[in-house]
Design a protein around this motif. Structure first.
Motif, PDB file in Angstrom:
ATOM      1  N   THR A 138      -2.826   1.659  -4.044  1.00  0.00           N
ATOM      2  CA  THR A 138      -3.157   2.976  -3.514  1.00  0.00           C
ATOM      3  C   THR A 138      -1.964   3.505  -2.736  1.00  0.00           C
ATOM      4  O   THR A 138      -1.310   2.750  -2.020  1.00  0.00           O
ATOM      5  CB  THR A 138      -4.373   2.872  -2.563  1.00  0.00           C
ATOM      6  OG1 THR A 138      -5.457   2.285  -3.277  1.00  0.00           O
ATOM      7  CG2 THR A 138      -4.778   4.240  -2.051  1.00  0.00           C
ATOM      8  N   PRO A 139      -1.634   4.801  -2.855  1.00  0.00           N
ATOM      9  CA  PRO A 139      -0.477   5.353  -2.147  1.00  0.00           C
ATOM     10  C   PRO A 139      -0.579   5.123  -0.643  1.00  0.00           C
ATOM     11  O   PRO A 139      -1.670   5.140  -0.078  1.00  0.00           O
ATOM     12  CB  PRO A 139      -0.553   6.856  -2.471  1.00  0.00           C
ATOM     13  CG  PRO A 139      -1.326   6.926  -3.744  1.00  0.00           C
ATOM     14  CD  PRO A 139      -2.305   5.797  -3.686  1.00  0.00           C
ATOM     15  N   ARG A 140       0.560   4.883  -0.023  1.00  0.00           N
ATOM     16  CA  ARG A 140       0.585   4.687   1.416  1.00  0.00           C
ATOM     17  C   ARG A 140       0.150   5.957   2.127  1.00  0.00           C
ATOM     18  O   ARG A 140       0.416   7.061   1.691  1.00  0.00           O
ATOM     19  CB  ARG A 140       1.990   4.278   1.859  1.00  0.00           C
ATOM     20  CG  ARG A 140       2.348   2.869   1.442  1.00  0.00           C
ATOM     21  CD  ARG A 140       3.767   2.536   1.790  1.00  0.00           C
ATOM     22  NE  ARG A 140       4.706   3.317   1.004  1.00  0.00           N
ATOM     23  CZ  ARG A 140       6.028   3.187   1.107  1.00  0.00           C
ATOM     24  NH1 ARG A 140       6.533   2.348   1.972  1.00  0.00           N
ATOM     25  NH2 ARG A 140       6.805   3.905   0.348  1.00  0.00           N
ATOM     26  N   ARG A 141      -0.487   5.773   3.270  1.00  0.00           N
ATOM     27  CA  ARG A 141      -0.999   6.910   4.018  1.00  0.00           C
ATOM     28  C   ARG A 141      -0.638   6.770   5.498  1.00  0.00           C
ATOM     29  O   ARG A 141      -0.294   5.696   5.961  1.00  0.00           O
ATOM     30  CB  ARG A 141      -2.511   7.013   3.848  1.00  0.00           C
ATOM     31  CG  ARG A 141      -2.935   7.077   2.379  1.00  0.00           C
ATOM     32  CD  ARG A 141      -4.390   7.443   2.221  1.00  0.00           C
ATOM     33  NE  ARG A 141      -5.272   6.383   2.682  1.00  0.00           N
ATOM     34  CZ  ARG A 141      -6.607   6.474   2.665  1.00  0.00           C
ATOM     35  NH1 ARG A 141      -7.182   7.584   2.218  1.00  0.00           N
ATOM     36  NH2 ARG A 141      -7.359   5.481   3.081  1.00  0.00           N
ATOM     37  N   ILE A 142      -0.736   7.859   6.208  1.00  0.00           N
ATOM     38  CA  ILE A 142      -0.468   7.869   7.635  1.00  0.00           C
ATOM     39  C   ILE A 142      -1.658   8.521   8.338  1.00  0.00           C
ATOM     40  O   ILE A 142      -2.254   9.467   7.812  1.00  0.00           O
ATOM     41  CB  ILE A 142       0.846   8.609   7.968  1.00  0.00           C
ATOM     42  CG1 ILE A 142       1.190   8.476   9.461  1.00  0.00           C
ATOM     43  CG2 ILE A 142       0.786  10.078   7.561  1.00  0.00           C
ATOM     44  CD1 ILE A 142       2.581   8.973   9.811  1.00  0.00           C
ATOM     45  N   VAL A 143      -2.001   7.985   9.501  1.00  0.00           N
ATOM     46  CA  VAL A 143      -3.117   8.517  10.282  1.00  0.00           C
ATOM     47  C   VAL A 143      -2.556   9.424  11.376  1.00  0.00           C
ATOM     48  O   VAL A 143      -1.755   8.974  12.205  1.00  0.00           O
ATOM     49  CB  VAL A 143      -3.949   7.381  10.914  1.00  0.00           C
ATOM     50  CG1 VAL A 143      -5.079   7.965  11.760  1.00  0.00           C
ATOM     51  CG2 VAL A 143      -4.492   6.462   9.831  1.00  0.00           C
ATOM     52  N   VAL A 153      -3.390  11.281   5.867  1.00  0.00           N
ATOM     53  CA  VAL A 153      -2.539  12.032   4.943  1.00  0.00           C
ATOM     54  C   VAL A 153      -1.746  11.059   4.071  1.00  0.00           C
ATOM     55  O   VAL A 153      -1.147  10.107   4.585  1.00  0.00           O
ATOM     56  CB  VAL A 153      -1.558  12.949   5.714  1.00  0.00           C
ATOM     57  CG1 VAL A 153      -0.656  13.704   4.748  1.00  0.00           C
ATOM     58  CG2 VAL A 153      -2.326  13.927   6.593  1.00  0.00           C
ATOM     59  N   ALA A 154      -1.769  11.279   2.779  1.00  0.00           N
ATOM     60  CA  ALA A 154      -0.939  10.478   1.881  1.00  0.00           C
ATOM     61  C   ALA A 154       0.523  10.849   2.107  1.00  0.00           C
ATOM     62  O   ALA A 154       0.880  12.026   2.164  1.00  0.00           O
ATOM     63  CB  ALA A 154      -1.327  10.749   0.429  1.00  0.00           C
ATOM     64  N   MET A 155       1.379   9.849   2.262  1.00  0.00           N
ATOM     65  CA  MET A 155       2.776  10.121   2.563  1.00  0.00           C
ATOM     66  C   MET A 155       3.463  10.909   1.454  1.00  0.00           C
ATOM     67  O   MET A 155       4.391  11.671   1.700  1.00  0.00           O
ATOM     68  CB  MET A 155       3.520   8.815   2.843  1.00  0.00           C
ATOM     69  CG  MET A 155       3.067   8.149   4.122  1.00  0.00           C
ATOM     70  SD  MET A 155       4.133   6.788   4.596  1.00  0.00           S
ATOM     71  CE  MET A 155       3.254   6.176   6.041  1.00  0.00           C
TER      72      MET A 155
END
Length: 245
Positions: A138-143, A153-155
């Protein structure tokens, strides 16, 4: 919390050292009176917090912090209030005026300590979450946490980040914006270096959205936005582009 002090007036430096010595969770790891000395020691000691005068005998601290890589929070302690906006744009945590008020000093240090500890906890949580999602392809994400909301949000959807007066605006692929009340430096530490470039004091860009580089110092993004590239960051941008060829 490791602290480094940059102050060229001996009496004031000794006073700051005495104030820091009264705070149990502070550890002074070094101090200097010149930018040249601090430039070497800060990168070696990697402090969590830097207490810095702005005008020193061999220049201003703005020059120092624009040329070294550090994740430390910065609190400026100075007699000159005309530098306040420059300090905020640099990402300073606080700006204290001389003569130093003991209560204001202690309160500011306490707020900074709490913020650093909260940031460390958030980073640990993000690393755990990121590792979990990577295992699932799964694509990396940021909170992104604000007073009113928490947004994931997906980086890959972040086009660029822009700093302005202590705030950071995330510009997303769909044209929307998310404004956060934290400085750009905090997010720079969370965004992966293989995808995001700090091309300017006020900008971090997702390299996947770079369309063109103008040698006078400007990036054209795929959404037609133009982002400035500072002289000190040109080599980083050029190195990235050359690795693509």
């Amino acid at each position: 919390m490791k602290v480094y002090i940059l102050e060229d007036e001996v009496n004031i430096r000794e006073y700051i050292l005495s104030l820091a010595g009264d705070i149990p969770y502070l550890q002074v790891v070094g101090y200097a009176a010149e930018i040249a000395t601090a430039q070497k020691e800060i990168q070696q000691l990697q402090p969590d917090l830097i207490l810095a005068d702005i005008e020193l005998k061999d220049g201003t601290c703005f020059t120092l912090f624009n040329t070294i890589k550090t994740d430390a929070h910065i609190i400026f302690i100075t007699a000159y209030n005309q530098y306040a906006i420059d300090a905020l744009n640099l990402g300073a945590f606080a700006y204290l005026l001389k003569p130093i008020d003991t209560a204001a000093f202690n309160n500011t240090i306490d707020r900074c300590y709490k913020k650093i500890e909260a940031y460390r906890l958030t980073k640990q949580q993000l690393e755990i979450t990121d590792s979990h999602y990577q295992k699932k392809d799964t694509p990396r994400r940021i909170v992104l946490k604000n007073f009113d909301f928490i947004q994931i949000v997906a980086m890959k959807d972040i086009v660029y980040c822009q700093s302005d007066k202590g705030y950071t605006t995330f510009h997303l692929q769909d044209g929307s914006k998310i404004i956060m009340s934290k400085v750009l430096k905090e997010y720079e530490a969370l965004l992966p270096e293989d995808t995001f470039i700090r091309c300017h004091q006020s900008y971090i860009v997702n390299v996947n959205y770079i369309s063109r580089y103008y040698k006078e110092g400007e990036l054209l993004l795929t959404n037609t936005h133009k982002i400035p590239v500072s002289d000190r960051k040109k080599s980083i941008v050029i190195d990235y582009i050359e690795r693509l060829t």
